[in-house]
Write a protein that holds these residues in place. Structure first.
Motif, PDB file in Angstrom:
ATOM      1  N   CYS A   1       0.657  -1.145  -0.354  1.00  0.00           N
ATOM      2  CA  CYS A   1       0.132   0.484  -0.017  1.00  0.00           C
ATOM      3  C   CYS A   1       0.969   1.003   0.353  1.00  0.00           C
ATOM      4  CB  CYS A   1      -0.998   0.081   1.059  1.00  0.00           C
ATOM      5  SG  CYS A   1      -1.401  -1.096   2.200  1.00  0.00           S
TER       6      CYS A   1
ATOM      7  N   PRO B   1     -12.470 -11.122   0.116  1.00  0.00           N
ATOM      8  CA  PRO B   1     -11.994  -9.007  -0.008  1.00  0.00           C
ATOM      9  C   PRO B   1     -12.102  -8.254   1.165  1.00  0.00           C
ATOM     10  CG  PRO B   1     -13.762  -9.970  -1.317  1.00  0.00           C
ATOM     11  CD  PRO B   1     -12.852 -11.395  -0.093  1.00  0.00           C
TER      12      PRO B   1
ATOM     13  N   PHE C   1      -5.750  -8.389   4.341  1.00  0.00           N
ATOM     14  CA  PHE C   1      -4.188  -8.518   3.825  1.00  0.00           C
ATOM     15  C   PHE C   1      -3.094  -8.099   4.577  1.00  0.00           C
ATOM     16  CE2 PHE C   1      -6.060  -3.807   3.695  1.00  0.00           C
ATOM     17  CZ  PHE C   1      -5.467  -3.122   5.156  1.00  0.00           C
TER      18      PHE C   1
ATOM     19  N   ARG D   1      -0.487 -10.985   3.707  1.00  0.00           N
ATOM     20  CA  ARG D   1       0.395  -9.933   2.768  1.00  0.00           C
ATOM     21  C   ARG D   1       1.079  -8.743   3.539  1.00  0.00           C
ATOM     22  NH1 ARG D   1      -2.027  -4.761   0.622  1.00  0.00           N
ATOM     23  NH2 ARG D   1      -0.612  -4.536   1.836  1.00  0.00           N
TER      24      ARG D   1
ATOM     25  N   ARG E   1      -1.084 -16.372  -2.541  1.00  0.00           N
ATOM     26  CA  ARG E   1      -0.992 -16.112  -3.399  1.00  0.00           C
ATOM     27  C   ARG E   1      -0.511 -15.360  -4.571  1.00  0.00           C
ATOM     28  NH1 ARG E   1      -5.628 -11.363  -2.883  1.00  0.00           N
ATOM     29  NH2 ARG E   1      -6.885 -11.973  -4.016  1.00  0.00           N
TER      30      ARG E   1
ATOM     31  N   TYR F   1       0.162 -11.397  -4.945  1.00  0.00           N
ATOM     32  CA  TYR F   1       0.892 -10.619  -4.031  1.00  0.00           C
ATOM     33  C   TYR F   1       2.407 -10.772  -4.818  1.00  0.00           C
ATOM     34  CZ  TYR F   1      -2.825 -11.142   0.000  1.00  0.00           C
ATOM     35  OH  TYR F   1      -3.892  -9.864   0.513  1.00  0.00           O
TER      36      TYR F   1
ATOM     37  N   PHE G   1     -23.134  -8.714  -2.669  1.00  0.00           N
ATOM     38  CA  PHE G   1     -21.900  -8.541  -3.017  1.00  0.00           C
ATOM     39  C   PHE G   1     -20.922  -9.689  -3.591  1.00  0.00           C
ATOM     40  CE2 PHE G   1     -17.614  -7.515  -1.431  1.00  0.00           C
ATOM     41  CZ  PHE G   1     -16.962  -6.758  -2.325  1.00  0.00           C
TER      42      PHE G   1
ATOM     43  N   PHE H   1     -19.547 -12.790  -5.513  1.00  0.00           N
ATOM     44  CA  PHE H   1     -17.550 -13.485  -5.239  1.00  0.00           C
ATOM     45  C   PHE H   1     -18.352 -14.575  -5.426  1.00  0.00           C
ATOM     46  CE2 PHE H   1     -14.700 -14.531  -2.078  1.00  0.00           C
ATOM     47  CZ  PHE H   1     -13.510 -13.644  -3.064  1.00  0.00           C
TER      48      PHE H   1
ATOM     49  N   LYS I   1     -12.301  -5.363  -6.736  1.00  0.00           N
ATOM     50  CA  LYS I   1     -13.747  -4.884  -6.599  1.00  0.00           C
ATOM     51  C   LYS I   1     -13.522  -5.640  -5.299  1.00  0.00           C
ATOM     52  CE  LYS I   1     -16.967  -5.382  -9.513  1.00  0.00           C
ATOM     53  NZ  LYS I   1     -17.860  -4.406 -10.359  1.00  0.00           N
ATOM     54  N   GLY I   2     -12.921  -5.393  -4.871  1.00  0.00           N
ATOM     55  CA  GLY I   2     -12.804  -6.662  -3.423  1.00  0.00           C
ATOM     56  C   GLY I   2     -13.981  -5.596  -2.440  1.00  0.00           C
ATOM     57  N   THR I   3     -13.919  -6.049  -1.246  1.00  0.00           N
ATOM     58  CA  THR I   3     -14.832  -5.466  -0.019  1.00  0.00           C
ATOM     59  C   THR I   3     -14.756  -4.035  -0.162  1.00  0.00           C
ATOM     60  OG1 THR I   3     -15.100  -7.544   1.090  1.00  0.00           O
ATOM     61  CG2 THR I   3     -16.243  -5.929   2.333  1.00  0.00           C
TER      62      THR I   3
ATOM     63  N   ALA J   1     -10.142 -10.027  -7.939  1.00  0.00           N
ATOM     64  CA  ALA J   1     -11.550  -9.426  -6.261  1.00  0.00           C
ATOM     65  C   ALA J   1     -10.472  -9.309  -5.637  1.00  0.00           C
ATOM     66  CB  ALA J   1     -11.006 -11.383  -6.117  1.00  0.00           C
ATOM     67  N   CYS J   2      -9.622  -9.063  -4.983  1.00  0.00           N
ATOM     68  CA  CYS J   2      -8.794  -7.595  -3.827  1.00  0.00           C
ATOM     69  C   CYS J   2      -7.345  -7.895  -4.085  1.00  0.00           C
ATOM     70  CB  CYS J   2      -8.864  -8.515  -2.109  1.00  0.00           C
ATOM     71  SG  CYS J   2      -8.984  -7.106  -1.498  1.00  0.00           S
TER      72      CYS J   2
ATOM     73  N   GLY K   1      -5.601  -5.906  -2.058  1.00  0.00           N
ATOM     74  CA  GLY K   1      -4.994  -6.431  -0.849  1.00  0.00           C
ATOM     75  C   GLY K   1      -4.636  -4.541  -0.032  1.00  0.00           C
ATOM     76  N   CYS K   2      -4.926  -3.345  -1.287  1.00  0.00           N
ATOM     77  CA  CYS K   2      -4.918  -2.114  -1.060  1.00  0.00           C
ATOM     78  C   CYS K   2      -5.960  -1.657  -0.353  1.00  0.00           C
ATOM     79  CB  CYS K   2      -4.099  -1.874  -2.539  1.00  0.00           C
ATOM     80  SG  CYS K   2      -2.500  -2.293  -3.011  1.00  0.00           S
TER      81      CYS K   2
END
Lengths: 706, 583, 167
Positions: B10, B186, B189, B192, B223, B226, B431, B435, C85-87, C124-125, C127-128
């Motif tokens: 991030c 989702p 993280f 990660r 994953r 990552y 949503f 998924f 399109k993650g949560t 899906a995600c 992670g950010c």
């Protein structure tokens, strides 16, 4: 080996330690529904049908793969299991895009296996075809000629060009059977061994005869009583000779008699006999029949014409449609080669028939044959709304009938008590009503007058309840019979056909009820009445079918050859000339074979019927489907695939080939043979194990493609 | 002094890489200070973050540092005038985000250089492994973990020692220790961050576990999404091997164990342990029937044990500090700490590690600073697609497996997504079903077709086509799928629907009966409208509209074409006169 | 591989990967990942090649290649937009961004623009979550997106591509 004891659905089962619940249950004769389990193939756990709940155990378990501990108490019938299993079956069926039986058969009130007999006709096995037909209908030659064939209205071929000519193919096969080639015999089923039970059938029309036929086949002693001089009911007295030659009907009825059904004519229930033989005998009443017989079937039909319902209808020359047709039928000699009447019936030069159904068509065409010069059909809507068969309307027009659409009788004007004119209110179509038909409304002040000698009201028919006063009638004055059991208000008395519930319908509807009632009555006579229940079947969605048939090659529908209109106006001989054999075989080859080859052995539909399921509430998107025809000797229909993976698993484990595999993920995954490479397909050793293992009709063994 | 730039994923996404490069460019050949890099300290809302250290002492933490600040920072450090940077320094209020946490799994994150083994060793790295190999039997290790009360952090909360013991007891020479780093939820993280920021901690935890169960190989299934984690893990494995923590006769003992990773290829279901094993074997990741359980026959049909990243990240700490110290934190049946990825409509989003037993409210308000933009909180979603929504009135629920389970949600792997009054709960359920239905492997009927049908029902509800009876139909599907699905993915897929129906049934009813979305989020149920009395005809909306849906002359009221409108809201946010509203 | 015109460096690179992975069926996913790295997608010849080299039936290789969302059987555009399109991104408006991108580029999820410049894929995600809503174009992550920002980013890439052509 150590043994364990478990209880399944209250039954104690003994099994080897380490065996699955399903294995132990099966060994102990307890049925646990399942789909993706297959003997000799590793369990996979896909279907979620074999769920069981154990006392004191938190989660539902798959019987195929759970190894029980000694003392477990299991059930397949707890609310939780039933809910999960029912939903699983509904989900499967909601995504199983296949027809169990052809839509033709589904739309037939008698459920005749049209696809089955068409296939036999295509192969030239007419006798076999008749055998199939007679499992639901004992009068194929007659019905094949006169049936308005709801089967054809549902035929998928209509999305390609035109529906199959199903009814006339039946007519062809049945005629062939009635006139067998040298060395072959007409199909004659045998009754089962005598049961000692006796059944009386009141009314020898198509419904009564059918009930008698099937009850007799089950070994019961059956007697049919009929008020008219000959059997056949409306087929005999309502359908004109030129559509159904009565000698054909006689022969079919004779076959029913040959089976051992006793046929007694000229007996009207509750009144004195109408012929000499019965003139002085005690009247036969419902009461006396109930005493003498173990069961009574009321199949008296609807023989009372409805009236026109306008001023002046009492005049001389105003006839009921049914009455008119019956009078003519009584005057026709079916064995006269010229098709002439045995006596004259005078209806004058100008005849008006009121109504738009098949009875109106029969009446107007009969009037033409009686010599009327101007025959009018008065109908308050337009041709589009006419309930009569298209073909009948066309034939009537060819024969010179004038259609007065959008008119309605306002008054019948008579002179000296005899009909002189009919005054017609001109109508127009208004808004569609609840049934979707646009209802006619009068155009104010607009009238038309026709000079007529006879007015025939062919606008409906009703039960004549004389002699049946003991039976409870519904609000419409018709016998109230239970939908599933055909029971009436009297113990042991059953009622079917036009005399019941919704009233007059087509012959095949009465035949359908006759067969169903026979099954119910048979169970009743055996001590426990099992109501008729429409079996759950899988049906394809129209949109996917239409899509699929877009590319289908067109093959024109066979046309029935007919006598010329000029010729047929003059007599009552049969209008249809019948099909030529080669044409019929070709026509039969048009069948799309919508119904599933695997219907009889399908584990999916068998399992689905164990529970009351309603997959329609879960209707939604379908998985990607396609039919792949060129995989060696197997046709793969992905539309029907339920992804149990048995084909993949047998190919891997038994055939050791690994040719099939899953492609994609989740809802959109499909099973595909190794794509594109013919080399690998060639590796298939055609052991057919996959097709044998398939629990439904997704894999079909076919001849080898070249 | 040392300038350290946080370069987790991030951080890099926020521009930390550019900041780092800019600082390096400003530095001369021979500076008296160093430039270093670290992973993610979890304060994602302040990225890029630059820390200035004197030895191990943090002198100043600079936040939201873009590349343009590099020059200033370098000269301030060079001249030892850190006070010049006070405008960049973290605000006291934001510091609470970290000061209120208790970090065990994340203890090194954002502090050490993840790809420098010495940096890890300086903070007692690999001492636990050494202790275990040289002074403890495998049984003693399992006993220590039992004392700690450590439970699987992947979501299910199964006692870790029990699994280890089962694998240890399982007969067989060849055994495998597997780390589930297929963090697929989702909104989560945590794993990660651990792999990126402290890969050696994972390796050490896994090697200890491998010793405990008697594994000859340890494998991380990570994953593929990552990439940075994979780079750091690869480097850390290399360093650990060189340092003798991996391989044969580790640290001179009889214990030998190989270590490798495999990158997943994008399938959420591979978080399910038997599906993960299938994937590890190079197959489609479809769950197996159990039994046999992995402890008896897992990877290559050999005894295998699988734990999640965070679980392993606690192991070295427990060995060094004692299981009882870990067990002293938390509640009766949930011991130690838990890491959460706090996101959504939260003011301070990032990684939060706190002892079990604290309330959700504490995490969201005291640590996370509450909702952004002065809105009201509506609910918090825990456990992603397998979890559920906890409504505002239950925010005093403590973080504990049992207590959270009672709300219908789950502890989950740590995703904590905060929702405000503008979030439609039916849309949220939709949503998640979108998924799970996409991620369903397709093996069992309940999940393959059931989740699809649920999605279809939810779709029609949010599109204003809902029918009477849909809620009941959803519930029936939910309970059947929970009972009938083969694996955890399917069995838990109904949770987001069940919890939203349980707490927000009125929102479902509003969609179905009134064709109205109370949160104003369901786009099929709303319409953008320009008030002609307020519109000045400035054309700002028309120019910004990505769909060319707005027409109008300059200085005359504009109009939105509802056919073209994609309901993105750009016009509304660009209107200076408040003329645009949603109906 | 007889009909493949690319018996070149790429196949050699793939051979090296196969060698490193011991031609082992257990490493199928890793092999396919490397193959995709080399070719940009998984051409069908490569699926056959890998099947032959690992002894796995082509049906099974195809099964794996279509199970995991990472694998592509078709080439993608120069810039692969992976929209998260993650949560957290969902809560912060990712659906709207998808509409904006679709509208701007005239493609929907899974499609590539006619000029081959952009492909859109929702994921899906990433992670950010703290920077949500997020998208990734090739290896670069863009966070805290708005409709305006997305359009200007796409324009930057367009300009970059044109600049590339000139150069």
């Amino acid at each position: 080996m150590e043994q364990i004891r478990i209880t399944i659905n209250g039954k104690e089962c003994i099994g080897q330690k380490g065996d699955s619940i399903l294995k132990i249950a099966t060994a102990n004769g307890v049925y646990i529904p399942n789909l993706c389990h297959y003997e000799g193939v590793k369990d996979y756990g896909a279907c979620g049908i074999c769920l069981v709940e154990g006392e004191g155990l938190p989660k539902l378990m798959r019987a195929c793969s759970t190894i029980p501990a000694d003392g477990w108490v299991l059930s397949t019938e707890t609310d939780r299991v039933k809910r999960a299993r029912k939903v699983a079956l509904e989900l499967l069926m909601s995504d199983h895009d296949g027809d169990c039986v052809g839509p033709c058969s589904l739309n037939c009130p008698a459920g005749t296996d049209a696809q089955g007999y068409i296939k036999q006709i295509a192969l030239g096995n007419d006798l076999q075809a008749v055998k199939i037909i007679k499992e639901t209908n004992p009068l194929p030659a007659s019905i094949g000629r006169v049936c308005p064939h709801p089967c054809e209205k549902n035929c998928r071929r209509r999305f390609v060009e035109q529906p199959m000519s199903i009814a006339y193919m039946k007519y062809f096969a049945a005629d062939k059977d009635l006139n067998p080639a040298a060395g072959t015999r007409t199909y004659q089923p045998e009754p089962a061994k005598p049961t000692g039970k006796k059944v009386a059938v009141i009314g020898g029309g198509p419904g009564g005869l059918t009930a008698a036929f099937f009850l007799r086949r089950k070994g019961h002693e059956v007697t049919v009583y009929d008020a008219m001089p000959e059997m056949g009911g409306m087929l005999r007295y309502g359908i004109p000779e030129y559509r159904l030659p009565k000698r054909i009907l006689h022969r079919e009825i004779a076959q029913i008699a040959n089976l051992g059904v006793r046929l007694i004519n000229n007996v009207r229930i509750g009144s004195e006999g109408t012929s000499e033989a019965f003139r002085n005998a005690e009247p036969i009443t419902l009461e006396s029949l109930r005493k003498e017989y173990d069961a009574v079937v009321v199949a008296v039909g609807a023989w009372k014409s409805s009236s026109v319902g306008c001023p002046g209808e009492d005049a001389e020359g105003v006839l009921g449609g049914i009455d008119f047709l019956r009078d003519v039928a009584l005057a026709v000699d079916p064995y006269d080669a010229e098709g002439k009447l045995t006596r004259t019936i005078d209806i004058g030069r100008n005849v008006a028939i009121v109504g738009g159904g098949n009875t109106a068509m029969d009446a107007c065409r009969t009037a033409v044959r009686l010599g009327a010069e101007n025959v009018y059909v008065i109908y308050r809507r337009t041709r589009n709304e006419m309930p009569a068969d298209e073909e009948e309307i066309d034939d009537a027009i060819e024969e010179g009938v004038t259609f007065k659409f959008l008119t309605n009788p306002a008054e019948i004007i008579s002179e000296n008590g005899k009909v002189k004119e009919i005054r017609l209110q001109v109508m127009e179509l208004g808004e569609p009503d609840a049934s979707g038909r646009r209802s006619p409304v009068p155009v104010e002040g607009k009238f038309e007058t026709l000079a007529v000698d006879t007015v025939i009201a062919a606008i409906g028919q009703k039960l004549n309840p004389a002699g049946l006063e003991e039976l409870e009638l519904n609000r419409k004055g018709i016998i109230a019979a239970d939908e599933g059991t055909f029971r009436t208000s009297l113990e042991g008395v059953f009622a079917i056909g036009d005399a019941t519930n919704k009233g007059a319908d087509i012959a095949i509807a009465a035949i359908g009820e006759g067969k169903k009632a026979a099954d119910v009555i048979d169970s009743y006579l055996n001590g426990s009445m099992i109501p008729y229940q429409k079996p759950f079947v899988s049906e394809r969605e129209e949109r996917t079918v239409r899509e699929e048939l877009k590319e289908k090659g067109k093959l024109p529908r066979i046309v029935m050859p007919k006598r010329s209109p000029e010729e047929r106006r003059g007599d009552f001989r049969e209008v249809n000339l019948g099909f030529a054999e080669e044409d019929v075989r070709r026509e039969a080859g048009r069948c799309l074979e919508c119904g599933c080859h695997d219907y009889e052995d399908c584990r999916l539909i068998f399992t689905a019927r164990q529970d009351q399921i309603h997959p329609e509430r879960l209707k939604g998107q379908l998985h990607p489907g396609f039919v792949e025809e060129k995989l060696v000797t197997i046709e793969r229909n992905q539309n029907k695939c339920i992804l149990c993976n048995l084909c993949i698993r047998t190919c891997d484990e038994n055939a050791k080939k690994g040719i099939l595999g899953l492609v994609g993920r989740g809802f959109t995954s499909v099973i595909k043979p190794e794509f594109r490479d013919p080399q690998v397909i060639a590796g298939c050793k055609e052991c057919l194990l996959c097709a044998e293992a398939c629990p439904t009709g997704a894999l079909k063994i076919i001849g080898k493609h070249e | 002094m040392k300038i350290v730039v946080g370069q987790g994923s991030c951080g890099i996404a926020a521009g930390a890489g550019k900041t780092y490069e800019a600082i390096r460019a400003c530095m001369k050949e021979s500076e008296a200070f160093e430039l270093g890099s670290t992973g993610c300290n979890g304060m994602c809302f302040l990225e890029p973050i630059v820390d200035i250290y004197e030895g191990h002492r943090l002198l100043k933490r600079l936040v939201n540092v873009d590349a343009a600040q590099a020059e200033r920072i370098v000269s301030a450090v060079r001249e030892n005038r850190l006070e010049d940077l006070s405008d960049l320094a973290i605000r006291a209020e934001d510091e609470q985000f970290l000061t209120q946490q208790t970090r065990i799994a994340l203890r090194n994150c954002g502090i050490i250089d993840p790809v420098d083994i010495r940096s890890y060793q300086e903070r007692d790295g690999y001492k636990a492994l050494e202790k275990v190999l040289k002074t403890m039997t495998p049984e003693e290790v399992i006993e220590e973990i039992k004392v700690s009360g450590l439970a699987g952090r992947g979501g299910a909360g199964f006692p870790t020692w029990f699994k280890w013991n089962a694998a240890r007891q399982s007969p067989g020479e060849e055994k495998y220790l597997i780390c589930n780093a297929d963090e697929g939820d989702p909104g989560a993280f945590m794993d990660r961050a651990v792999i990126e920021s402290d890969p050696h901690n994972l390796i050490e935890g896994m090697m200890i576990a491998a010793y405990a169960i008697g594994a000859s190989e340890a494998i991380v299934y990570v994953r593929a999404e990552y990439p940075l984690a994979i780079i750091h893990l690869t480097e850390a494995i290399k360093q650990a091997r060189e340092a003798g923590y991996i391989g044969t006769n580790i640290l001179g003992t009889d214990f030998s164990c190989e270590f490798r990773y495999m990158a997943g290829a994008g399938a959420f279901v591979c978080g399910e342990e038997t599906a993960l094993i299938e994937s590890l074997e190079g197959k489609r990741g479809m769950p197996r029937l159990k039994p046999p359980f992995p402890a008896a026959a897992g990877y290559k049909m050999k005894p295998s044990n699988i734990n999640n990243v965070e679980t392993f990240a606690n192991v070295a700490w427990i060995i060094l500090n004692g299981g009882d110290k870990f067990a002293a934190m938390g509640t009766e049946n949930s011991k130690g700490t838990k890491v959460f990825a706090l996101t959504g409509k939260i003011r301070r989003g990032g990684l939060v590690e706190i002892p079990m037993g604290q309330t959700l409210r504490h995490v969201i308000f005291d640590i996370g600073g509450g909702i952004r933009g002065g809105k009201k909180i509506k609910a918090v979603q825990l456990g992603g697609p397998s979890g559920g929504c906890v409504p505002e009135h239950l925010l005093d629920t403590v973080i504990d497996y049992k207590a959270l389970g009672a709300t219908g949600a789950i502890m989950g792997s740590g995703g904590m997504v905060v929702m405000d009054e503008d979030t439609c709960m039916v849309g949220m359920a939709r949503f998640f079903l979108d998924f799970t239905s996409k991620e369903s492997c397709g093996k069992c009927v309940h999940c393959r077709i059931g989740t699809r049908r649920m999605l279809e029902v939810l779709n029609r509800i949010v599109e204003g086509q809902g029918q009477e009876g849909d809620i009941e139909l959803l519930e029936e599907l939910c309970y059947s799928i929970k009972d009938g699905a083969l694996c955890g993915l399917g069995q838990t897929a109904p949770n987001p629907v069940l919890t939203t129906i349980r707490y927000f049934r009125d929102e479902y009813e509003a969609h179905i009966q009134e064709k109205h979305c109370p949160a104003g989020e369901c786009r099929d149920l709303l319409m953008y409208y320009i008030d002609p009395d307020l519109c000045k005809g400035c054309t700002a909306c028309a120019r910004k509209c990505p769909a060319d849906a707005i027409e109008g002359q300059v200085k005359a009221p504009h109009r939105i074409d509802p056919e073209k409108c994609i309901k993105c809201g750009t016009c509304m946010s660009n209107c200076k006169f408040g003329a645009i509203s949603v109906r | 591989m007889s009909n493949c015109s690319c018996k070149d460096d790429r196949i050699q690179a793939l051979d090296a990967v196969l060698e490193e992975c011991g031609h082992d069926a257990g490493n199928l996913i890793t092999i396919l990942q490397n193959a995709q790295e080399i070719y940009g997608y998984l051409p069908s010849e490569i699926i056959y090649y890998v099947a032959a080299q690992t002894g796995v039936s082509p049906a099974r290789v195809m099964g794996v290649a279509t199970f995991y969302s990472q694998f592509r059987l078709e080439p993608v555009g120069k810039y692969l937009i992976m929209l998260c399109k993650g949560t957290a991104c969902h809560v912060n408006g990712a659906d709207t961004l998808e509409d904006v991108i679709s509208n701007e580029l005239g493609i929907t999820n899974g499609q590539t623009t006619k000029d081959g410049l952009f492909s859109l894929k929702t994921v899906a995600c990433l992670g950010c979550c703290s920077l949500s809503p997020v998208m990734m174009i090739n290896d670069e992550v863009f966070g805290l997106l708005t409709s305006d920002k997305v359009i200007s980013i796409l324009n930057e890439f367009r300009n970059k591509a044109e600049g590339g052509k000139d150069a």
